[in-house]
Design a protein around this motif. Structure first.
Motif, PDB file in Angstrom:
ATOM      1  N   LEU A  36      -6.805  -6.792   5.836  1.00 55.84           N
ATOM      2  CA  LEU A  36      -6.855  -5.389   5.511  1.00 55.84           C
ATOM      3  C   LEU A  36      -8.123  -4.666   6.330  1.00 55.84           C
ATOM      4  O   LEU A  36      -7.924  -3.402   6.611  1.00 55.84           O
ATOM      5  N   ALA A  37      -9.210  -5.470   6.727  1.00 51.18           N
ATOM      6  CA  ALA A  37     -10.161  -4.713   7.631  1.00 51.18           C
ATOM      7  C   ALA A  37      -9.771  -4.163   9.164  1.00 51.18           C
ATOM      8  O   ALA A  37      -9.982  -3.363   9.219  1.00 51.18           O
ATOM      9  N   ILE A  38      -8.860  -5.036   9.558  1.00 51.17           N
ATOM     10  CA  ILE A  38      -8.304  -4.596  11.152  1.00 51.17           C
ATOM     11  C   ILE A  38      -7.670  -3.339  10.863  1.00 51.17           C
ATOM     12  O   ILE A  38      -7.441  -2.693  11.766  1.00 51.17           O
ATOM     13  N   LEU A  39      -6.721  -3.114   9.764  1.00 52.52           N
ATOM     14  CA  LEU A  39      -6.065  -1.972   9.555  1.00 52.52           C
ATOM     15  C   LEU A  39      -6.464  -0.658   9.091  1.00 52.52           C
ATOM     16  O   LEU A  39      -6.073   0.417   8.926  1.00 52.52           O
ATOM     17  N   ASP A  40      -7.987  -0.945   8.513  1.00 55.29           N
ATOM     18  CA  ASP A  40      -8.724   0.150   7.892  1.00 55.29           C
ATOM     19  C   ASP A  40      -8.753   1.295   8.613  1.00 55.29           C
ATOM     20  O   ASP A  40      -9.087   1.070   9.933  1.00 55.29           O
ATOM     21  N   GLY A  41      -8.541   2.549   8.252  1.00 55.53           N
ATOM     22  CA  GLY A  41      -8.591   3.796   9.094  1.00 55.53           C
ATOM     23  C   GLY A  41      -7.491   4.229   9.892  1.00 55.53           C
ATOM     24  O   GLY A  41      -7.438   5.312  10.221  1.00 55.53           O
ATOM     25  N   LEU A  42      -6.243   3.418   9.758  1.00 59.03           N
ATOM     26  CA  LEU A  42      -5.188   3.765  10.684  1.00 59.03           C
ATOM     27  C   LEU A  42      -4.259   4.636   9.615  1.00 59.03           C
ATOM     28  O   LEU A  42      -4.024   4.512   8.499  1.00 59.03           O
ATOM     29  N   GLY A  43      -3.744   5.729  10.290  1.00 65.01           N
ATOM     30  CA  GLY A  43      -2.883   6.408   9.555  1.00 65.01           C
ATOM     31  C   GLY A  43      -1.544   6.190   9.494  1.00 65.01           C
ATOM     32  O   GLY A  43      -1.043   5.045  10.337  1.00 65.01           O
ATOM     33  N   ALA A  44      -0.713   6.536   8.620  1.00 62.99           N
ATOM     34  CA  ALA A  44       0.754   6.089   8.305  1.00 62.99           C
ATOM     35  C   ALA A  44       1.575   5.930   9.488  1.00 62.99           C
ATOM     36  O   ALA A  44       2.360   5.312   9.805  1.00 62.99           O
ATOM     37  N   GLU A  45       1.432   6.912  10.528  1.00 63.75           N
ATOM     38  CA  GLU A  45       2.307   7.232  11.549  1.00 63.75           C
ATOM     39  C   GLU A  45       2.029   6.035  12.563  1.00 63.75           C
ATOM     40  O   GLU A  45       2.911   5.241  12.901  1.00 63.75           O
TER      41      GLU A  45
END
Length: 150
Positions: free
Chosen positions: A11-20
């Protein structure tokens, strides 16, 4: 628990990334970061519910084969993953490590998994492996590294 730390890393690795970005393949295999999270949710459900208890909650959608990708929105996938981890933790807390599985994995690992201890080790291995994949993908996306909780 080491499994919990690996889940938090995902979850931390992907935090802050948008849907696209979450739904765009980065590697030639075609999997997407969000698809990998959904895959990990299915793995949690399969190993802890289907294999350990022999029954599973109904899926909110079909488990599509192929490279992990998903047409679902990030909020739904992250909620699914968190819920599957929560259910796995409940099963883990209520089941002795030596308890044999009530269900069976259909693949070659079936004969190697003799108890809950083996299931936990396998899910830990799978989650850590895919967290590593996600680490690399995140670095390719925006150069960020070391985003896990440790």
């Amino acid at each position: 628990m080491f499994l919990r730390a690996q889940r938090e890393s995902v979850l931390a690795i992907l935090d802050g990334l948008g849907a696209e970005v979450l739904t765009t393949p980065v590697l030639p295999s075609g999997w997407t970061p969000l698809g990998m999270v959904e895959h990990l949710g299915h793995a949690e459900r399969h190993w802890f519910q289907e294999v350990v208890t022999g029954t599973a909650d109904p899926l909110p959608w079909p488990d599509e084969p192929g490279p992990p990708a998903t047409p679902r929105r990030p909020e739904a996938v992250f909620a699914f993953y968190r819920e599957q981890c929560r259910r796995s933790d409940e099963i883990f807390a209520a089941t002795p490590l030596s308890a044999p599985p009530r269900g069976r994995h259909p693949g070659p690992l079936a004969d190697e998994i003799a108890d809950l201890h083996g299931v936990v080790l396998h899910v830990l291995e799978e989650t850590a492996r895919h967290a590593g994949h996600l680490d690399v993908v995140r670095e390719l996306i925006d150069g960020r590294t070391g985003l896990g909780p440790r």
